[in-house]
Write an enzyme that holds these catalytic residues in place. Structure first.
Site, PDB file in Angstrom:
ATOM      1  N   HIS A  88      16.834 -36.299  -9.429  1.00 19.50           N
ATOM      2  CA  HIS A  88      16.124 -36.725  -8.227  1.00 19.50           C
ATOM      3  C   HIS A  88      14.682 -36.246  -8.223  1.00 19.50           C
ATOM      4  CE1 HIS A  88      19.782 -38.295  -6.293  1.00 19.50           C
ATOM      5  NE2 HIS A  88      20.387 -37.272  -6.896  1.00 19.50           N
TER       6      HIS A  88
ATOM      7  N   TRP B  26      -2.962  -2.433  -1.711  1.00 22.78           N
ATOM      8  CA  TRP B  26      -2.666  -3.847  -1.908  1.00 22.78           C
ATOM      9  C   TRP B  26      -3.537  -4.587  -0.902  1.00 22.78           C
ATOM     10  CZ3 TRP B  26      -0.727  -8.055   0.849  1.00 22.78           C
ATOM     11  CH2 TRP B  26      -0.295  -9.137   0.076  1.00 22.78           C
TER      12      TRP B  26
ATOM     13  N   GLU C 243      16.886 -17.416  -8.817  1.00 23.38           N
ATOM     14  CA  GLU C 243      16.470 -16.054  -9.129  1.00 23.38           C
ATOM     15  C   GLU C 243      15.840 -15.971 -10.514  1.00 23.38           C
ATOM     16  OE1 GLU C 243      16.009 -11.828  -8.978  1.00 23.38           O
ATOM     17  OE2 GLU C 243      15.955 -13.487  -7.550  1.00 23.38           O
TER      18      GLU C 243
ATOM     19  N   LYS D 175       5.915  -3.926  -4.197  1.00 23.34           N
ATOM     20  CA  LYS D 175       7.365  -3.768  -4.143  1.00 23.34           C
ATOM     21  C   LYS D 175       7.925  -3.975  -2.752  1.00 23.34           C
ATOM     22  CE  LYS D 175      11.386  -2.720  -5.880  1.00 23.34           C
ATOM     23  NZ  LYS D 175      12.039  -3.684  -6.788  1.00 23.34           N
TER      24      LYS D 175
ATOM     25  N   GLU E 197       7.237 -14.209 -11.354  1.00 24.45           N
ATOM     26  CA  GLU E 197       6.721 -12.921 -10.896  1.00 24.45           C
ATOM     27  C   GLU E 197       6.010 -12.140 -11.994  1.00 24.45           C
ATOM     28  OE1 GLU E 197       9.474 -11.111  -7.364  1.00 24.45           O
ATOM     29  OE2 GLU E 197      10.406 -11.243  -9.337  1.00 24.45           O
TER      30      GLU E 197
ATOM     31  N   ASN F 269      -1.937   1.730   5.990  1.00 25.01           N
ATOM     32  CA  ASN F 269      -1.097   0.662   5.446  1.00 25.01           C
ATOM     33  C   ASN F 269      -0.719  -0.243   6.609  1.00 25.01           C
ATOM     34  OD1 ASN F 269       0.748  -0.954   4.129  1.00 25.01           O
ATOM     35  ND2 ASN F 269       2.355   0.598   4.045  1.00 25.01           N
ATOM     36  N   GLY F 270      -0.903  -1.555   6.463  1.00 25.23           N
ATOM     37  CA  GLY F 270      -0.566  -2.487   7.528  1.00 25.23           C
ATOM     38  C   GLY F 270      -1.714  -3.441   7.800  1.00 25.23           C
TER      39      GLY F 270
ATOM     40  N   LYS G 126      12.009 -14.651 -11.228  1.00 26.26           N
ATOM     41  CA  LYS G 126      11.675 -13.542 -12.125  1.00 26.26           C
ATOM     42  C   LYS G 126      10.600 -13.952 -13.135  1.00 26.26           C
ATOM     43  CE  LYS G 126      13.785 -10.373 -10.418  1.00 26.26           C
ATOM     44  NZ  LYS G 126      13.356 -11.052  -9.224  1.00 26.26           N
TER      45      LYS G 126
ATOM     46  N   CYS H 160       0.832  -1.200   0.000  1.00 23.49           N
ATOM     47  CA  CYS H 160       0.000   0.000   0.000  1.00 23.49           C
ATOM     48  C   CYS H 160       0.869   1.254   0.000  1.00 23.49           C
ATOM     49  CB  CYS H 160      -0.962   0.062   1.183  1.00 23.49           C
ATOM     50  SG  CYS H 160      -2.089  -1.328   1.321  1.00 23.49           S
TER      51      CYS H 160
ATOM     52  N   ARG I 201       3.685  -0.043  -4.854  1.00 25.62           N
ATOM     53  CA  ARG I 201       3.400  -0.575  -3.523  1.00 25.62           C
ATOM     54  C   ARG I 201       2.022  -1.217  -3.439  1.00 25.62           C
ATOM     55  NH1 ARG I 201       6.958   1.548   0.424  1.00 25.62           N
ATOM     56  NH2 ARG I 201       5.493   0.817   1.984  1.00 25.62           N
TER      57      ARG I 201
END
Length: 608
Positions: free
Chosen positions: A503, A73, A480, A603, A487, A99-100, A484, A2, A27
């Site tokens: 395996h 968010w 990574e 973010k 995402e 926010n929270g 990416k 947020c 955000r």
């Protein structure tokens, strides 16, 4: 998560706030809203969707010179106009953004409902609004005092901002776990979840700490604790400028930030890498770290992958034992920490809730904590015992790119500094520094693979699954690369050590599954990785390989061969991650995905 923007001054508040929300949209972008105050009362607009929808609703602007805004968010309640912030008091005299997460919201909502208070949304935020109303009605206190008392009754995290039609010269904000920054202008004040909406107007800022509340008027501001103790606050100067948070002609922030990496790594090393490694922020702590029994690195997401590279670097170059922890799990398992251990935490934003909790957990056990963060003045930067800033510049794209390479660069510098007096000869140390100096130029060459990678993306954009495989220093890079792709393109992808393919994951391989290998010829495991490639080819797998310049051994074996400049093995993650970033970007673009604002992500993760 947020984004909060507030303004009090002489400009049109709605214009300032909506522009600021667009700068904070990384955000959260489920819904957005603004509340502006003038002599006629509160004017509120709230819209489902991105800030552009709110901007269209606001139109030519709302009257008033004080207001707050929010880009959401979603946590409690699905995205909708009703659940969008700001939330209003029952009588419509004040508006609050948040926010929270208020963890005890359900119990508070039940109690307030039983007293006749009505709720119009599913959010935890509206519970705080009703709680402020209750305090005002029971005590007759001012809005400031009522908010302060209400906040003492909530459990969880919050960054809140409030304005009221009863006082057009007032903006109140408070934080506990969710960051807030106050911008100090010439007869005007700004509020933001970070500096992005502020830097256009002023570089002078005040950082609120947890448990602090600020009351802002045109004549000035005052900061108190939630326990009502007056605080003296220092005004800081921002290092950012407006140009750094603009796209600069690129179609997406992510692509801009990928191509900024030669510069961001140079900036990261500037003044630190010469004939020696000089890390001013750790100067008084290096002996403590060098003599540590064990180094524990805690991080989340991409920063956790950088931490894994750091484990290989510090153990390989300095021979100090390292353990890498998910910050989100660290404090919940009562970690065993010894007095001669030390903890390093990594966070781009410096506000990651889980990582901040890891800082406090380690410090509660008497262990020193050192931070690697990008955002100057962030909470983790302030609360750690010492640390190193990345100096990578602001990263706006939700999928981290230049922050990852800057984090790996800082960890490389730390590992070399630790290894200098332990395991590395002067000749070897000098050789390593020379090659580290060359990395930005080599990344520039690696970026020239973009056209080839765009063509590879066209052929693989419809795949349902990807597998990323690497060994040694490049195993974390495989993780990574997979992250990416997940995402921003929403393709399922997994990263594995190449030898682990046999395996289990090998059962998935067929002609429809691209497999990305990192196979650098001079690495100690090159022969083993080539054998793994053979195993995939034998099962009709579609192999994309990243290898060294001038390595032609894999041309006939693999469908696609991407060559990057040759470097030392421990520096190779800085090379091999570049094609993976570009591949994810171009696949996402070709699939029509929103690269900079992928669904369900934000973010800065400031809630648990």
């Amino acid at each position: 998560m947020c984004g909060i923007v507030g303004y009090l001054g002489h400009q049109n508040a709605a214009d300032v706030i909506v522009t600021g929300l667009k700068r904070l949209e990384y955000r959260g972008y489920d819904s957005a809203g603004v509340a502006v105050v003038d002599d006629d009362g509160l004017h509120v607009r709230k819209k489902l969707g991105k800030v552009a929808a709110l901007e269209a609703s606001v139109g030519a602007g709302l009257p008033g010179h004080v207001g707050v805004g929010h880009t959401r968010w979603a946590t409690h309640g699905f995205p909708s106009d009703e659940n969008a912030h700001p939330h209003l008091s029952t009588d419509g005299t004040f508006a609050l953004v948040h926010n929270g997460i208020i963890e005890n919201y359900a119990a508070l909502r039940t109690r307030l409902s039983s007293k006749g208070y009505t709720f119009y949304s599913q959010t935890d935020t509206e519970v705080l609004v009703r709680l402020v109303e209750e305090v005002m009605q029971l005590t007759g206190s001012s809005l400031e005092e009522s908010l302060r008392q209400a906040l003492t009754q909530v459990d969880g995290t919050y960054g809140v901002a409030l304005v009221s039609s009863l006082d057009t010269d007032l903006m109140i904000a408070a934080r506990n776990g969710s960051p807030l920054v106050v911008g100090v202008g010439d007869g005007e004040y700004f509020l933001g979840s970070d500096a992005a909406p502020i830097v256009e107007h002023t570089r002078r800022v005040v950082y609120l700490n947890d448990g602090e509340m600020v009351v802002i008027r045109r004549a000035g501001f005052e900061v108190r604790t939630i326990d009502n103790e007056i605080m003296s606050k220092e005004i800081h100067e921002l290092e950012w400028d407006l140009e750094q948070i603009e796209k600069g002609g690129y179609p997406h922030f992510m692509l801009k930030e990928i191509f900024e990496q030669p510069i961001s790594i140079e900036d990261c090393m500037r003044g630190r890498v010469g004939t020696d490694i000089v890390l001013g922020g750790l100067a008084d702590s290096m002996d403590r770290i060098r003599n540590a029994r064990r180094i524990v690195i805690a991080a989340c997401g991409t920063s956790w992958h950088a931490a894994m590279v750091g484990e290989y670097l510090i153990e390989g170059l300095a021979r100090i034992p390292v353990e890498v922890e998910y910050a989100s799990e660290f404090r919940y398992r009562d970690p065993i920490l010894h007095p001669d251990d030390c903890v390093i935490v990594i966070s781009q934003s410096g506000e990651t809730a889980d990582t901040l909790a890891a800082v406090r957990e380690a410090q509660s056990k008497g262990v020193p904590v050192y931070g690697i963060v990008n955002t100057v003045g962030s909470t983790i930067a302030r609360e750690t015992d010492a640390g190193v800033y990345l100096h990578a510049g602001p990263e706006i794209g939700v999928a981290s790119t230049k922050a990852f390479t800057a984090q790996v660069t800082v960890l490389t510098m730390i590992a070399l500094a630790l290894g200098k007096d332990r395991t590395l000869s002067p000749e070897t140390f000098a050789e390593y520094l020379l090659e580290l100096h060359a990395i930005p130029q080599k990344i520039s060459k690696a970026l020239r693979t973009e056209k080839q990678i765009r063509d590879i993306a066209k052929l693989n954009r419809l795949a349902s699954n990807f597998l990323y495989l690497g060994r040694g220093f490049n195993f974390p890079v495989a993780l990574e690369g997979a992250l990416k792709l997940k995402e921003i393109s929403y393709i399922h992808a997994e990263g594995y050590p190449a030898a682990e393919m046999k395996h289990g994951p090998i059962a998935l391989i067929d002609q429809f599954m691209p497999v990305v290998f990192i196979a650098l010829r001079d690495n100690s495991t090159y022969g083993k990785v080539v054998s793994n490639i053979e195993e995939v080819v034998a099962r009709s797998g579609n192999v994309i390989v990243i290898t060294d310049d001038n390595n032609r051994e894999l041309d006939e074996l693999c469908e696609h061969v991407i060559c990057v400049p040759k470097t030392l093995e421990f520096l190779s993650p800085l090379m091999t991650v570049i094609p993976m970033q570009l591949l994810s970007y171009h696949i996402a673009v070709l699939r029509g995905c929103d690269v900079d604002q992928p669904r369900n992500l934000a973010k800065s993760v400031t809630v648990e």
